[in-house]
Design a protein around this motif. Sequence first.
Motif: not given
Length: 461
Positions: A363-370, A284-295
């Motif tokens: 933090l959130a995924p932006y396009g393929k590699d950012r 809610g106030r800090t964080g997020d966990l994002v996974k890449s296409s390579t794991g």
Amino acid sequence: MRSARRTTRHRRIRAARKPAIGALAAAGVLAGAWYATAGAATVAPNLAPTSTAVTLTAKFPYLSAGYNNTREWTRTATAVAPNGTLRVAWPAADGVHVTPLTAAGKRSGADTVVKGAKEVGGLIAHDDGFALLTRVSDTNKWKETAAAIVRFTKGRQTFRTKLTGTASHDTAPLLDGQLTWNGTKYGAYFVVHGAGGFADGHYGDKLTYLSAKGAKLSGGWSWGCSHNEGIALHAETSGAFTSLCFDDWRSGLFVTTGIGAPDTAPVVQREQCWAGYCGGTFPGRTGDLVKSSTGRYATAFASRGAASAKKNPDDSSGRGWTVKPKTGTHQVAVAFMKNRNSGPGKALHLTAAAGTENVNVHLAPYGKDRLLLSWESLKNAKCADGTCTGTFTGTHLRLIDWTGKFQSADKVVSTRITGDIAVLKDGSLTWAYAPVTPTYAKALTGASPTTTTLRIARLKP
């Protein structure tokens, strides 16, 4: 299962422990100079979200009181269904409302009101409805609520499964939680309060899996990080879901995937995590966990770093740690994990301005590699007892790559981020927010202000 934490307080208990905070860090500068010398994108990205307004059918209290009544956004959750339609969950006096939206972010029908629900702990959108992690009434020694997953299908409740209760000796007076779905099962990660048994009166966390029909499954744990000052959970196609926690006893951010939080949990970052001192709760106030296409995995958080970290000699259990913070204010940090079971080599701090407090990191995924990194900044910060006040100076958006290097200039926008961000099929990011300018000049006392409008933001890579 690990032993319970000796103290009984948790993050929203206002009579929190109050270790002295040092003077603000010596003068520094924002890490924006890094962008100028470390390979910025040759074509400037358009980090200007568009938005549409949605009229609400009830008043939404958009602020909540954290430690020392610190102002925090009341969490909203935005989720996208496989068919591209959206759901937005937000609390009101009559329960949690779930508003259906088109893929373009416009209202497509009447709200579903989950009666008796007290908090948005996570939301999953399905083509025919949704699942909500929330709190509901319960009978227990503390007269507190229970955690529950509620599933609605075609406008009707199909199950309401309580995740805490008398048999498990726990309650959920608040969630600070996350709900995820891998297409087969739900994973719910949330804070619990011991109500009997070995953990009576103490705070920990719990990870529970449910089937698509609401039946409890094996896996997870009944007692993990203690206290848990922040939660992150990412669904996996098989095996344990990837999880992180801020633990105030071991003092820092840890990988808890599959193991709860024993002393061997990999360290992401040592932090002084006394009540209120970690940078706020995932998600809610800090964080997020994002996974890449390579794991690989990335997480971002508000951090004061660690000038030193050592085991606490006054803790006879041998589990306690003492961390001296490196900075007086929270700075924006990002850390990367090579897989779901290991900690990173080092967290990267991407801001460094003394006297500037940074909150509400996402933090959130932006396009393929950012990755899209966002935060709110407060200048002339005054900090005491783990919380800071200051003058709001904007919501920041910035791109980074998977090494942490800036890939865009700092963009200050009028759009707020007040909860979960959904990723559409085309890679666009969308979220709901209260269209107000925040103030962090003083603590929140009395009732929250309300709004009858949400804006649905969209940012297309």
